[in-house]
Structure formats: structure tokens, C-alpha cells
Design a protein around this motif. Structure first.
Motif, PDB file in Angstrom:
ATOM      1  N   LYS A   1      34.325  31.661  55.288  1.00 30.64           N
ATOM      2  CA  LYS A   1      33.385  31.991  53.538  1.00 30.64           C
ATOM      3  C   LYS A   1      33.349  32.022  52.890  1.00 30.64           C
ATOM      4  CE  LYS A   1      29.585  31.397  56.500  1.00 30.64           C
ATOM      5  NZ  LYS A   1      28.161  30.613  56.496  1.00 30.64           N
ATOM      6  N   LEU A   2      33.481  30.653  51.862  1.00 29.16           N
ATOM      7  CA  LEU A   2      33.884  30.232  50.524  1.00 29.16           C
ATOM      8  C   LEU A   2      33.116  29.851  49.488  1.00 29.16           C
ATOM      9  CD1 LEU A   2      37.253  28.743  51.113  1.00 29.16           C
ATOM     10  CD2 LEU A   2      37.245  31.301  50.896  1.00 29.16           C
TER      11      LEU A   2
ATOM     12  N   ALA B   1      40.482  34.940  58.390  1.00 21.55           N
ATOM     13  CA  ALA B   1      39.969  36.453  58.351  1.00 21.55           C
ATOM     14  C   ALA B   1      38.265  36.234  58.028  1.00 21.55           C
ATOM     15  CB  ALA B   1      40.614  36.765  57.476  1.00 21.55           C
ATOM     16  N   THR B   2      37.449  37.396  58.355  1.00 21.11           N
ATOM     17  CA  THR B   2      36.499  36.711  58.594  1.00 21.11           C
ATOM     18  C   THR B   2      35.942  38.037  59.505  1.00 21.11           C
ATOM     19  OG1 THR B   2      33.924  35.650  59.161  1.00 21.11           O
ATOM     20  CG2 THR B   2      35.630  35.952  60.909  1.00 21.11           C
TER      21      THR B   2
ATOM     22  N   LEU C   1      50.556  34.352  46.699  1.00 22.63           N
ATOM     23  CA  LEU C   1      49.338  33.396  45.793  1.00 22.63           C
ATOM     24  C   LEU C   1      48.602  34.080  46.326  1.00 22.63           C
ATOM     25  CD1 LEU C   1      50.733  30.194  46.647  1.00 22.63           C
ATOM     26  CD2 LEU C   1      51.724  31.857  44.760  1.00 22.63           C
ATOM     27  N   GLN C   2      47.335  33.790  45.157  1.00 15.35           N
ATOM     28  CA  GLN C   2      45.981  34.256  45.726  1.00 15.35           C
ATOM     29  C   GLN C   2      45.216  33.218  44.531  1.00 15.35           C
ATOM     30  OE1 GLN C   2      45.002  38.189  43.254  1.00 15.35           O
ATOM     31  NE2 GLN C   2      47.838  38.101  43.181  1.00 15.35           N
ATOM     32  N   THR C   3      43.986  32.943  45.595  1.00 14.22           N
ATOM     33  CA  THR C   3      42.765  32.507  44.577  1.00 14.22           C
ATOM     34  C   THR C   3      41.194  32.881  45.159  1.00 14.22           C
ATOM     35  OG1 THR C   3      42.168  30.285  43.783  1.00 14.22           O
ATOM     36  CG2 THR C   3      42.997  30.331  45.952  1.00 14.22           C
ATOM     37  N   THR C   4      40.324  33.210  44.252  1.00 12.94           N
ATOM     38  CA  THR C   4      39.617  33.175  45.086  1.00 12.94           C
ATOM     39  C   THR C   4      37.946  31.913  45.257  1.00 12.94           C
ATOM     40  OG1 THR C   4      38.053  32.996  43.079  1.00 12.94           O
ATOM     41  CG2 THR C   4      38.434  35.107  43.713  1.00 12.94           C
ATOM     42  N   SER C   5      38.949  30.289  45.261  1.00 13.68           N
ATOM     43  CA  SER C   5      38.338  29.521  44.644  1.00 13.68           C
ATOM     44  C   SER C   5      39.371  28.175  46.432  1.00 13.68           C
ATOM     45  CB  SER C   5      38.515  28.495  43.621  1.00 13.68           C
ATOM     46  OG  SER C   5      38.144  27.086  43.362  1.00 13.68           O
TER      47      SER C   5
ATOM     48  N   VAL D   1      46.339  34.461  49.823  1.00 13.83           N
ATOM     49  CA  VAL D   1      45.361  34.271  50.129  1.00 13.83           C
ATOM     50  C   VAL D   1      44.816  34.355  49.940  1.00 13.83           C
ATOM     51  CG1 VAL D   1      43.949  36.680  50.443  1.00 13.83           C
ATOM     52  CG2 VAL D   1      46.423  37.166  50.708  1.00 13.83           C
ATOM     53  N   VAL D   2      43.348  33.464  50.742  1.00 15.21           N
ATOM     54  CA  VAL D   2      42.080  32.591  49.798  1.00 15.21           C
ATOM     55  C   VAL D   2      41.205  33.387  50.454  1.00 15.21           C
ATOM     56  CG1 VAL D   2      40.872  30.688  49.759  1.00 15.21           C
ATOM     57  CG2 VAL D   2      43.216  30.379  50.599  1.00 15.21           C
ATOM     58  N   ASP D   3      40.378  33.948  49.723  1.00 16.30           N
ATOM     59  CA  ASP D   3      38.954  34.757  49.408  1.00 16.30           C
ATOM     60  C   ASP D   3      38.196  34.549  48.639  1.00 16.30           C
ATOM     61  OD1 ASP D   3      36.884  37.440  49.928  1.00 16.30           O
ATOM     62  OD2 ASP D   3      38.201  37.543  51.927  1.00 16.30           O
ATOM     63  N   ASP D   4      36.684  34.672  48.580  1.00 15.62           N
ATOM     64  CA  ASP D   4      35.839  34.873  47.435  1.00 15.62           C
ATOM     65  C   ASP D   4      35.574  36.115  46.874  1.00 15.62           C
ATOM     66  OD1 ASP D   4      34.256  35.226  49.111  1.00 15.62           O
ATOM     67  OD2 ASP D   4      32.959  33.929  49.319  1.00 15.62           O
ATOM     68  N   GLU D   5      35.984  37.167  47.992  1.00 22.02           N
ATOM     69  CA  GLU D   5      36.048  37.824  47.013  1.00 22.02           C
ATOM     70  C   GLU D   5      37.074  39.033  46.166  1.00 22.02           C
ATOM     71  OE1 GLU D   5      33.585  41.023  49.098  1.00 22.02           O
ATOM     72  OE2 GLU D   5      33.393  39.714  50.842  1.00 22.02           O
ATOM     73  N   GLU D   6      36.933  39.545  44.964  1.00 24.65           N
ATOM     74  CA  GLU D   6      38.497  39.720  44.801  1.00 24.65           C
ATOM     75  C   GLU D   6      39.021  41.376  44.757  1.00 24.65           C
ATOM     76  OE1 GLU D   6      40.671  38.949  41.661  1.00 24.65           O
ATOM     77  OE2 GLU D   6      40.032  37.328  42.126  1.00 24.65           O
TER      78      GLU D   6
END
Length: 119
Positions: A56-57, A81-82, A29-33, A6-11
Motif C-alpha cells: 500500500k502506497l 512486502a506487506t 536507495l529509498q523513497t516513501t513515494s 526500498v519503497v514504503d510509505d512509512e519512514e
């Protein structure tokens, strides 16, 4: 075991999404970056099945993350996802390059219905 990144800039989005995925029995697995996502794709390509990728990242483009996934293993599925519509001119080109689309906000039922199509 196969994983979902999961990649998203919002925690808060990551936490909610991972909670739902884990409830459905998936390893996450996860990251905001975006940059870290590229590194994680390289390190976990053999176990990654799906990437849920925010449009959007903050640090690099989602297109760069998509390209890294395609380069690492063409069988990794990428779901964009948007909150934008999939027909919106700003997102439609990237939506067409991804394997699927999740309209934000999405819930447990959307994940439950969508993910089995890609596993």
C-alpha cells in the motif's frame, strides 16, 4: 554496484529495512513515494537488482511501480512486502506477479535468507 530500492510509505520501515540491508553489505536507495520510485527506477535501472515494494502506497498503486520496473528492465526482481498474508485475496494477485514476498514485520534473518535467492 547493484542496489536495492526500498519503497514504503512509512519512514520508520524504510530506515529499519535500509539499516538491515546495509548491515548485510547491500547498497540501498529509498523513497516513501510511488511516483518517486518510478522516477528512480528509470534513473537507476542499470544498477537496480531488487525492489522491496510495500503493498500500500499513498500516492500511486504498487502495481504501477511493479509495471515501471518490468518496463525498465525485466531482470529487476520485485519483492512485495506487506503485513497482509500472501494468501489474502486483497494481495494474492499482486504477490503472484512479483518475484517474491516478505511478510511484515521482517527482520535481519529473513532478509539474509531471502535476498540471495534473487541476486
Amino acid at each position: 554496484m547493484e542496489s536495492i530500492l526500498v519503497v514504503d510509505d512509512e519512514e520508520i520501515v524504510i530506515l529499519a529495512t535500509c539499516d538491515m540491508l546495509e548491515h548485510l553489505g547491500y547498497k540501498t536507495l529509498q523513497t516513501t513515494s510511488g511516483r518517486e520510485a518510478v522516477e528512480m527506477i528509470g534513473a537507476h535501472a542499470d544498477s537496480l537488482k531488487i525492489i522491496i515494494l510495500d503493498y500500500k502506497l499513498a500516492d500511486i498503486s504498487s502495481k504501477e511501480v511493479l509495471n515501471a520496473a518490468r518496463s525498465a528492465d525485466s531482470t529487476i526482481k520485485v519483492l512485495l512486502a506487506t503485513g497482509y498474508s500472501s494468501e489474502d485475496s486483497t494481495t494474492s494477485a499482486l504477490v503472484n506477479e512479483c518475484d517474491g514476498f516478505l511478510q511484515k514485520p521482517f527482520g535481519l534473518n529473513e532478509l539474509k535468507e531471502t535476498l540471495p535467492k534473487f541476486i
